[in-house]
Design an enzyme around this catalytic site. Structure first.
Site, PDB file in Angstrom:
ATOM      1  N   LYS A  58      14.533  85.965  79.577  1.00  0.00           N
ATOM      2  CA  LYS A  58      15.974  85.985  79.338  1.00  0.00           C
ATOM      3  C   LYS A  58      16.694  86.136  80.670  1.00  0.00           C
ATOM      4  CE  LYS A  58      19.141  86.376  75.899  1.00  0.00           C
ATOM      5  NZ  LYS A  58      19.255  85.408  74.776  1.00  0.00           N
ATOM      6  N   THR A 118      13.851  86.840  72.943  1.00  0.00           N
ATOM      7  CA  THR A 118      14.591  87.098  74.172  1.00  0.00           C
ATOM      8  C   THR A 118      15.844  87.936  73.897  1.00  0.00           C
ATOM      9  OG1 THR A 118      15.814  85.007  74.037  1.00  0.00           O
ATOM     10  CG2 THR A 118      13.724  85.006  75.244  1.00  0.00           C
TER      11      THR A 118
END
Length: 373
Positions: A58, A118
């Site tokens: 992420k 994420t």
């Protein structure tokens, strides 16, 4: 790749499946087992398994915190007035990247059983900023990396990059006196500092495999005291020699510690702040009669290592953005008029080592002895 508890929960869930669904799932599991066993056989014969790129993560995880513990007790140096940070308001932009063999089925089979979303990574990072008790971005990344690997035992590696979002205190007029506000800050648009940390799991041990700090996009201009002469001149050369030019440089400067624990400010006196690196770069630029950008960054690196012996090396990525001259002479003034340079720009990459710093120290000592003689 699963714990006993994972297997138990999967069995309970799959008891409700239709026979055909379970048959297809069983084939997938058999293929997976066969692949693992085949890989083991190849490795046992002394051949190296193919190393693949396999990670996910992420980016742009923004987190802001008010009233973090202040950074105090840093080593004072002559070139900088920096004495610490109040940390009344701090911001960080984090990129998180994880890897491990356990994630292979998510790529090959679409099996998300062990995938940490994420979005969960984002929430994990942001919420752990609340429980972080340190004072620096480097320390926060170290803290989050360990929490990630402790929480998710099937992760093998994690890489965290944290870019500081700086805030500067604004003036405040209080009790008929101009001072610095303790409440109002502006977001700075100047150079940014960044930290990178890579960690991996080996058995029950978490090892930091890489850590460095960096100041990025430091833009400095020195209006005189810079030259560029003596370079190769041939049929391809159109650049004139210049014995006194303005010099506009962009600098990315990164530094590594001999002991990575020093980066986390457990002992603040051994922590190197980006503000100090910035001020050192500016001071050397001011002092040096600059014959080239290459020589400038070399001397900046040597000065940084002289002030901070806990560092092993300092690396540079520099760019030359020196302005093009428009008006050479202005009557009654020593000034000139310039414009932005044309798009192609020069750049340099260089690492200054501890050995370089020691050589410069010896040269300075020899020069001092000769002057005394």
């Amino acid at each position: 790749g699963k714990t006993k508890q994972d297997i138990h929960q999967a069995l309970l869930a799959r008891l409700e499946s239709e026979q055909e669904t379970e048959f297809q799932q069983a084939l997938i599991e058999i293929y997976r087992i066969a692949r693992f066993r085949l890989a083991d056989i190849i490795t046992e014969k002394g051949e190296t398994q193919m190393k693949r790129t396999m990670s996910y993560g992420k980016g742009n995880v923004f987190a802001y915190r008010t009233f973090l513990k202040p950074l105090t007790g840093v080593k004072q140096i002559p070139e900088s007035s920096f004495a610490g940070r109040s940390n009344t308001v701090i911001g960080v932009d984090v990129t998180c990247e994880i890897g491990g063999e356990a994630f292979l089925p998510s790529f090959t089979d679409g099996d998300n059983t062990l995938v940490v979303a994420t979005d969960s990574m984002k929430n994990f990072i942001q919420r752990h900023l609340a429980s972080y008790e340190g004072t620096t971005t480097e320390g926060f990344l170290h803290y989050v990396a360990h929490r990630f690997l402790d929480t998710y035992s099937h992760m093998d590696t994690i890489t965290l990059t944290g870019e500081d979002i700086p805030f500067e205190a604004m003036p405040a007029y209080e009790e008929k006196e101009l001072s610095t506000s303790r409440l109002v800050f502006r977001r700075s648009r100047n150079e940014r500092s960044r930290s990178v940390l890579k960690a991996e799991r080996s058995g029950n041990t978490i090892t930091i495999t890489e850590q460095y700090s960096e100041i990025m996009d430091l833009q400095l201009v020195k209006v005189s005291g810079n030259s560029f002469v003596g370079f190769i001149r041939d049929e391809y050369t159109s650049l004139p020699e210049d014995g006194n030019r303005p010099l506009f440089v962009y600098l990315n400067i990164s530094w590594q510690y001999e002991n990575t624990n020093d980066a986390y400010a457990f002992d603040p006196a051994r922590y190197v702040a980006a503000e100090q690196v910035r001020d050192l770069a500016s001071t050397v630029f001011h002092e040096l009669e600059t014959p080239s950008i290459q020589n400038l960054i070399y001397h900046i690196g040597c000065r940084i290592l002289a002030r901070f012996p806990q560092l092993t090396d300092v690396s540079f990525q520099s760019q030359n953005h020196t302005w093009d001259t428009v008006v050479e002479e202005i009557p009654g003034s020593k000034g000139k008029v310039y414009t932005e340079p044309r798009p192609p720009y020069g750049f340099q990459h260089f690492t200054v080592t501890r050995e370089d710093a020691e050589k410069e120290k010896q040269k300075a000592a020899e020069k001092c002895r000769s002057l005394k003689a």
